[in-house]
Design a protein around this motif. Structure first.
Motif, PDB file in Angstrom:
ATOM      1  N   ARG A   1       0.852  -1.447   0.003  1.00 54.66           N
ATOM      2  CA  ARG A   1      -0.051   0.125   0.155  1.00 54.66           C
ATOM      3  C   ARG A   1       0.875   1.244  -0.063  1.00 54.66           C
ATOM      4  NH1 ARG A   1      -2.790  -0.922   4.255  1.00 54.66           N
ATOM      5  NH2 ARG A   1      -1.540   0.451   5.592  1.00 54.66           N
ATOM      6  N   CYS A   2       1.938   1.156   0.513  1.00 57.42           N
ATOM      7  CA  CYS A   2       2.781   2.260   0.865  1.00 57.42           C
ATOM      8  C   CYS A   2       3.885   2.514  -0.329  1.00 57.42           C
ATOM      9  CB  CYS A   2       3.529   2.350   2.121  1.00 57.42           C
ATOM     10  SG  CYS A   2       2.524   2.508   3.757  1.00 57.42           S
ATOM     11  N   HIS A   3       4.383   1.175  -0.941  1.00 58.72           N
ATOM     12  CA  HIS A   3       5.593   1.631  -1.732  1.00 58.72           C
ATOM     13  C   HIS A   3       5.152   0.810  -3.059  1.00 58.72           C
ATOM     14  CE1 HIS A   3       7.909   2.786   1.268  1.00 58.72           C
ATOM     15  NE2 HIS A   3       7.736   1.688   1.892  1.00 58.72           N
ATOM     16  N   PRO A   4       5.332   1.459  -4.238  1.00 62.17           N
ATOM     17  CA  PRO A   4       5.350   0.943  -5.646  1.00 62.17           C
ATOM     18  C   PRO A   4       6.169  -0.030  -5.745  1.00 62.17           C
ATOM     19  CG  PRO A   4       6.399   3.197  -5.860  1.00 62.17           C
ATOM     20  CD  PRO A   4       5.952   2.896  -4.308  1.00 62.17           C
ATOM     21  N   ARG A   5       6.053  -0.997  -7.024  1.00 65.18           N
ATOM     22  CA  ARG A   5       7.014  -2.030  -7.113  1.00 65.18           C
ATOM     23  C   ARG A   5       8.192  -1.439  -7.620  1.00 65.18           C
ATOM     24  NH1 ARG A   5       7.058  -7.371  -5.419  1.00 65.18           N
ATOM     25  NH2 ARG A   5       8.258  -8.539  -6.877  1.00 65.18           N
ATOM     26  N   TRP A   6       8.195  -0.413  -8.245  1.00 65.34           N
ATOM     27  CA  TRP A   6       9.513   0.186  -8.950  1.00 65.34           C
ATOM     28  C   TRP A   6       9.590   1.303  -8.346  1.00 65.34           C
ATOM     29  CZ3 TRP A   6      11.893  -2.478 -13.033  1.00 65.34           C
ATOM     30  CH2 TRP A   6      11.299  -3.564 -13.538  1.00 65.34           C
TER      31      TRP A   6
END
Length: 511
Positions: A488-493
């Motif tokens: 939820r807090c961090h994108p995959r890239w």
């Protein structure tokens, strides 16, 4: 809009190329306090000032984001009266006073004139930092942690300066740095760590702790690091005033050539700047150039965890890091720094070698354990550290004795608040049994206190259970699973320092 010295907001773009780094250089936020008395008259102005301050900081962020290699030559004018006012209202109303004895409420009685006078002294260089007052708080291991309580005006100016500097450094700090950064909590750091261990090939954990970090920071190196991005000499002098103000203890002021007062408002940011250049950039470079396989890292202030796929990488990293830290007057704590086998294959590998269960490690108040889910999959479990629980229960017992003769509803309300606050931090998945143990121990101590009130007190377990059900919250998992919180807090890239996107690594996205 003009600020101190007649400089406009646009002055923040007055930047020049930063000096190339030397070859070897490569908290808990305070809740908002409500004003009383005359301070209430500023409520409308505060809304307007927040907008002005926010606009100025946004311009700094934009310039820092687009000019990664340049330094800011005009920053002090951003510490305006409006900014000082916002910093004042962000302080704790009931916080301990410094050596001057001035409290938040007393300062608020003539807030406008006090802030105008403070602003004038800051802008013309007449502001003088006072020594901090030394206090000690108990640590879980029984020792005392020294803290520095700054004078109120020093807290105000430090908070305002930290906001200006944060606007720059939040664009520079790396994704795996979590401690004392806006929008990044201890639970975010733990979620990142758990996800990194579970999703990456981690078989070894380096649990590292820098010995007496806040007391051993080299002030000369710290200023050199700040000067990579800050070219405003007045802002540099302001930081130097805080570093040289000293600490008052037993009537004697001691000024040290090293360290930054732990507990001071500005110290967490200065610590992050120091470790950004000494550790974070070096680790990121080592991970790219030296590692032969997966490496993850999560740092929270001076406490950090590094995960490796191969033991050889871990040992090479540990030796290289010791040398790196020594170059900047830092060292690892020999008793708190350990390399252990930990990960999805740790239990199987240790059983094959005739060893016991995988070792555990501690981070941010929790013990991390190799476990299994109900489906039999590898799962990193977290459990409240026993020493942390013991310290908390001891404090509750002492306070209950002080409140012994208060009415039961008063005691119950206080216990509800304490237990609720404890659960707000420790109520993570896999920790419910420890939460239940904590609640049971609180109830037991409450019973002991009530029985001491009178020899004739007929306090049965049935009555106590009813009181506990009425006042003390029951164990309930309040926080999401690490993978849910992380995703939820961090994108995959994540973008990395102006370079092309690199593949996801534990540490999350740049914020």
């Amino acid at each position: 809009m003009m600020h101190g010295g007649g400089k406009s907001d646009e002055a923040i773009v007055a930047v020049k190329p930063a000096n190339a780094a030397e070859p070897s250089a490569a908290e808990l936020a305070e809740p908002r306090a409500e004003a009383k008395g005359n301070a209430d008259q500023h409520s409308t102005g505060r809304v307007q000032s927040r907008g002005t301050v926010s606009q100025g900081l946004d311009r700094i962020r934009q310039a820092a984001r687009t000019k990664k290699k340049e330094k800011f030559t005009s920053l002090l004018h951003h510490i305006s009266v409006a900014h000082l006012e916002e910093a004042f209202f962000a302080l704790k109303e009931k916080a301990a006073a410094g050596v001057d004895g001035v409290t938040w409420r007393a300062y608020a009685e003539n807030l406008a004139s006090n802030l105008e006078d403070l602003h004038g002294r800051v802008q013309r260089g007449a502001y003088r930092a006072l020594p901090s007052r030394r206090v000690y708080i108990p640590k879980p291991d029984g020792r005392q942690r020294p803290l520095a309580v700054a004078a109120l005006e020093d807290k105000i100016v430090q908070r305002a300066a930290a906001a200006v500097l944060n606007a720059i450094y939040e664009e520079d700090f790396l994704g795996f740095s979590y401690g004392f950064r806006p929008g990044r909590s201890a639970h975010d750091a733990m979620a990142t760590l758990v996800v990194g261990i579970e999703r990456k090939k981690v078989n070894w954990i380096l649990d590292a702790d820098i010995r007496s970090f806040f007391d051993t920071v080299n002030q000369d190196w710290l200023i050199r690091f700040v000067e990579h991005r800050v070219g405003d000499t007045r802002m540099i002098r302001l930081i130097q005033k805080w570093l040289k103000a000293g600490v008052l203890e037993d009537g004697i002021v001691t000024v040290s050539e090293q360290g930054t007062g732990q507990g001071a408002v500005i110290s967490p940011l200065l610590a992050n700047i120091y470790l950004h250049y000494v550790l974070d950039l070096w680790v990121e470079r080592w991970r790219r150039r030296e590692a032969t396989s997966d490496v993850i890292i999560v740092r929270y202030a001076d406490d950090f965890i590094v995960g490796f796929e191969h033991e050889a990488d871990a040992r090479r990293f540990l030796e290289a890091m010791r040398q790196r830290l020594e170059e900047f007057a830092l060292s690892l704590h020999p008793e708190k720094t350990r390399l252990i086998e930990f990960g999805r294959h740790a239990a199987e590998n240790r059983t094959r070698r005739g060893l016991g269960k995988p070792e555990t490690f501690s981070f941010l108040g929790f013990t991390f354990i190799c476990g299994k889910s109900r489906k039999g999959n590898f799962l990193v479990k977290r459990k409240t550290r026993r020493d942390r629980m013991r310290v908390k229960l001891k404090a509750i017992k002492q306070e209950l004795r002080r409140r012994m003769h208060q009415p039961i509803p008063n005691q119950g309300k206080w216990l509800r608040q304490v237990v609720k606050g404890y659960f707000n931090y420790f109520a993570v998945p896999t920790n419910k049994l420890a939460l239940a143990t904590f609640r049971d121990e609180v109830v037991r101590r409450w019973r002991q206190t009530l029985r001491r009130r009178s020899q004739k007190t007929a306090l049965t377990w049935e009555r106590l259970s009813k009181l506990a059900d009425d006042w003390i919250p029951k164990p309930l998992i309040l926080l999401p699973w690490p993978n849910q919180q992380f995703d939820r807090c961090h994108p995959r890239w994540e973008p990395y320092a102006g370079k092309p996107h690199v593949r996801f690594c534990a540490g999350g996205a740049q914020q």
